[in-house]
Design a protein around this motif. Structure first.
Motif, PDB file in Angstrom:
ATOM      1  N   GLN A 142      53.439 -33.658 -37.440  1.00 32.05           N
ATOM      2  CA  GLN A 142      52.590 -32.948 -36.476  1.00 32.05           C
ATOM      3  C   GLN A 142      51.855 -33.935 -35.582  1.00 32.05           C
ATOM      4  O   GLN A 142      51.660 -33.683 -34.400  1.00 32.05           O
ATOM      5  CB  GLN A 142      51.637 -31.964 -37.156  1.00 32.05           C
ATOM      6  CG  GLN A 142      50.466 -32.536 -37.935  1.00 32.05           C
ATOM      7  CD  GLN A 142      49.309 -33.018 -37.078  1.00 32.05           C
ATOM      8  OE1 GLN A 142      49.114 -32.583 -35.951  1.00 32.05           O
ATOM      9  NE2 GLN A 142      48.539 -33.946 -37.623  1.00 32.05           N
ATOM     10  N   VAL A 189      56.336 -22.127 -32.195  1.00 33.64           N
ATOM     11  CA  VAL A 189      57.170 -22.356 -33.381  1.00 33.64           C
ATOM     12  C   VAL A 189      58.255 -21.291 -33.415  1.00 33.64           C
ATOM     13  O   VAL A 189      57.968 -20.099 -33.376  1.00 33.64           O
ATOM     14  CB  VAL A 189      56.351 -22.290 -34.687  1.00 33.64           C
ATOM     15  CG1 VAL A 189      57.240 -22.585 -35.891  1.00 33.64           C
ATOM     16  CG2 VAL A 189      55.174 -23.256 -34.647  1.00 33.64           C
ATOM     17  N   VAL A 219      60.003 -26.653 -33.349  1.00 27.78           N
ATOM     18  CA  VAL A 219      58.590 -26.744 -33.012  1.00 27.78           C
ATOM     19  C   VAL A 219      58.518 -27.321 -31.606  1.00 27.78           C
ATOM     20  O   VAL A 219      59.121 -28.358 -31.331  1.00 27.78           O
ATOM     21  CB  VAL A 219      57.842 -27.669 -33.998  1.00 27.78           C
ATOM     22  CG1 VAL A 219      56.400 -27.844 -33.571  1.00 27.78           C
ATOM     23  CG2 VAL A 219      57.910 -27.128 -35.408  1.00 27.78           C
ATOM     24  N   ASN A 221      55.933 -17.592 -42.053  1.00 23.78           N
ATOM     25  CA  ASN A 221      54.524 -17.540 -41.678  1.00 23.78           C
ATOM     26  C   ASN A 221      54.379 -16.947 -40.278  1.00 23.78           C
ATOM     27  O   ASN A 221      54.337 -17.661 -39.285  1.00 23.78           O
ATOM     28  CB  ASN A 221      53.913 -18.939 -41.749  1.00 23.78           C
ATOM     29  CG  ASN A 221      52.418 -18.932 -41.556  1.00 23.78           C
ATOM     30  OD1 ASN A 221      51.822 -17.908 -41.226  1.00 23.78           O
ATOM     31  ND2 ASN A 221      51.798 -20.087 -41.754  1.00 23.78           N
ATOM     32  N   LEU A 258      52.023 -18.099 -37.360  1.00 22.47           N
ATOM     33  CA  LEU A 258      52.327 -19.203 -36.449  1.00 22.47           C
ATOM     34  C   LEU A 258      52.755 -18.711 -35.068  1.00 22.47           C
ATOM     35  O   LEU A 258      52.690 -19.469 -34.100  1.00 22.47           O
ATOM     36  CB  LEU A 258      53.414 -20.115 -37.042  1.00 22.47           C
ATOM     37  CG  LEU A 258      53.011 -20.881 -38.304  1.00 22.47           C
ATOM     38  CD1 LEU A 258      54.189 -21.693 -38.819  1.00 22.47           C
ATOM     39  CD2 LEU A 258      51.798 -21.766 -38.062  1.00 22.47           C
ATOM     40  N   HIS A 316      49.326 -18.445 -33.673  1.00 22.37           N
ATOM     41  CA  HIS A 316      48.504 -19.635 -33.926  1.00 22.37           C
ATOM     42  C   HIS A 316      49.379 -20.851 -34.275  1.00 22.37           C
ATOM     43  O   HIS A 316      49.280 -21.393 -35.376  1.00 22.37           O
ATOM     44  CB  HIS A 316      47.521 -19.361 -35.066  1.00 22.37           C
ATOM     45  CG  HIS A 316      46.582 -18.241 -34.780  1.00 22.37           C
ATOM     46  ND1 HIS A 316      45.507 -18.368 -33.927  1.00 22.37           N
ATOM     47  CD2 HIS A 316      46.581 -16.955 -35.220  1.00 22.37           C
ATOM     48  CE1 HIS A 316      44.874 -17.209 -33.857  1.00 22.37           C
ATOM     49  NE2 HIS A 316      45.500 -16.336 -34.620  1.00 22.37           N
ATOM     50  N   PRO A 317      50.223 -21.299 -33.346  1.00 21.86           N
ATOM     51  CA  PRO A 317      51.063 -22.470 -33.639  1.00 21.86           C
ATOM     52  C   PRO A 317      50.237 -23.719 -33.934  1.00 21.86           C
ATOM     53  O   PRO A 317      50.712 -24.634 -34.614  1.00 21.86           O
ATOM     54  CB  PRO A 317      51.910 -22.634 -32.379  1.00 21.86           C
ATOM     55  CG  PRO A 317      51.143 -21.956 -31.294  1.00 21.86           C
ATOM     56  CD  PRO A 317      50.404 -20.828 -31.968  1.00 21.86           C
ATOM     57  N   TYR A 325      48.075 -24.130 -36.034  1.00 20.49           N
ATOM     58  CA  TYR A 325      47.883 -24.335 -37.480  1.00 20.49           C
ATOM     59  C   TYR A 325      48.721 -25.509 -37.980  1.00 20.49           C
ATOM     60  O   TYR A 325      48.356 -26.160 -38.949  1.00 20.49           O
ATOM     61  CB  TYR A 325      48.241 -23.080 -38.280  1.00 20.49           C
ATOM     62  CG  TYR A 325      47.260 -21.938 -38.162  1.00 20.49           C
ATOM     63  CD1 TYR A 325      46.000 -22.084 -37.575  1.00 20.49           C
ATOM     64  CD2 TYR A 325      47.596 -20.688 -38.657  1.00 20.49           C
ATOM     65  CE1 TYR A 325      45.115 -21.022 -37.475  1.00 20.49           C
ATOM     66  CE2 TYR A 325      46.711 -19.618 -38.561  1.00 20.49           C
ATOM     67  CZ  TYR A 325      45.475 -19.789 -37.981  1.00 20.49           C
ATOM     68  OH  TYR A 325      44.603 -18.724 -37.895  1.00 20.49           O
ATOM     69  N   LEU A 326      49.863 -25.764 -37.326  1.00 22.29           N
ATOM     70  CA  LEU A 326      50.673 -26.914 -37.723  1.00 22.29           C
ATOM     71  C   LEU A 326      49.913 -28.213 -37.518  1.00 22.29           C
ATOM     72  O   LEU A 326      50.089 -29.165 -38.280  1.00 22.29           O
ATOM     73  CB  LEU A 326      51.997 -26.962 -36.955  1.00 22.29           C
ATOM     74  CG  LEU A 326      53.039 -25.925 -37.344  1.00 22.29           C
ATOM     75  CD1 LEU A 326      54.283 -26.089 -36.494  1.00 22.29           C
ATOM     76  CD2 LEU A 326      53.398 -26.027 -38.810  1.00 22.29           C
ATOM     77  N   GLY A 345      49.427 -23.966 -42.051  1.00 24.63           N
ATOM     78  CA  GLY A 345      50.583 -24.314 -41.225  1.00 24.63           C
ATOM     79  C   GLY A 345      51.921 -24.282 -41.938  1.00 24.63           C
ATOM     80  O   GLY A 345      52.901 -24.790 -41.415  1.00 24.63           O
ATOM     81  N   ILE A 385      55.539 -23.009 -43.095  1.00 18.96           N
ATOM     82  CA  ILE A 385      56.536 -22.379 -42.218  1.00 18.96           C
ATOM     83  C   ILE A 385      57.299 -21.253 -42.901  1.00 18.96           C
ATOM     84  O   ILE A 385      57.425 -20.172 -42.356  1.00 18.96           O
ATOM     85  CB  ILE A 385      57.496 -23.446 -41.653  1.00 18.96           C
ATOM     86  CG1 ILE A 385      56.711 -24.356 -40.706  1.00 18.96           C
ATOM     87  CG2 ILE A 385      58.705 -22.812 -40.956  1.00 18.96           C
ATOM     88  CD1 ILE A 385      57.435 -25.590 -40.261  1.00 18.96           C
TER      89      ILE A 385
END
Length: 127
Positions: A31, A40, A58, A79, A82, A85-86, A88-89, A97, A99
């Motif tokens: 990340q 994502v 990603v 998830n 994501l 709220h991408p 979170y990764l 985060g 997947i």
């Protein structure tokens, strides 16, 4: 930050095994290299996957990177958070985060992945 209870894949994915299932995500190293994640592309639930197979992507402000499966099995959960709220990764790669969750074909395969200390050595050898 490399959590010791996880196992790691050479493409910078992590695995948290719980019996016959495993949660997968991307490492803090991955990340950080990507920068700010903006999208994502999640794998599909019920998809049968093989180790080293591309299962999603990603997208960040810097690049698009493939997500590879570190294990063999079937996707049983993704998830969905994501999608909205991408980031979170970036903010919590080992928690919010995550997947996907995989029903493992052979739970013993996780032992073939790198331990935290092996992954740390692998990262050192890449620079």
């Amino acid at each position: 930050m490399i959590p010791s209870e996880l196992r790691y894949h050479k493409e910078h994915e992590w695995v948290r095994q719980e019996g016959t299932t495993a949660t997968i995500g991307i490492s803090d190293f991955a990340q950080d290299a990507l920068g700010d994640v903006v999208f994502v592309d999640l794998p599909k639930v019920d998809a049968v996957i093989a180790r080293d197979q591309e299962i999603g992507e990603v997208e960040s402000t810097k690049a698009t990177s493939s997500i590879y499966s570190p294990v063999n099995g079937k996707i049983v959960k993704v998830n969905e958070e994501l999608q909205d709220h991408p980031e979170y990764l970036n903010s919590d790669p080992y928690g919010q985060g995550w997947i996907a969750v995989v029903e493992l074909s052979n739970p013993g395969d996780v032992e073939d992945l790198m331990t935290a200390s092996q992954y740390e050595e692998f990262l050192s050898s890449q620079s």
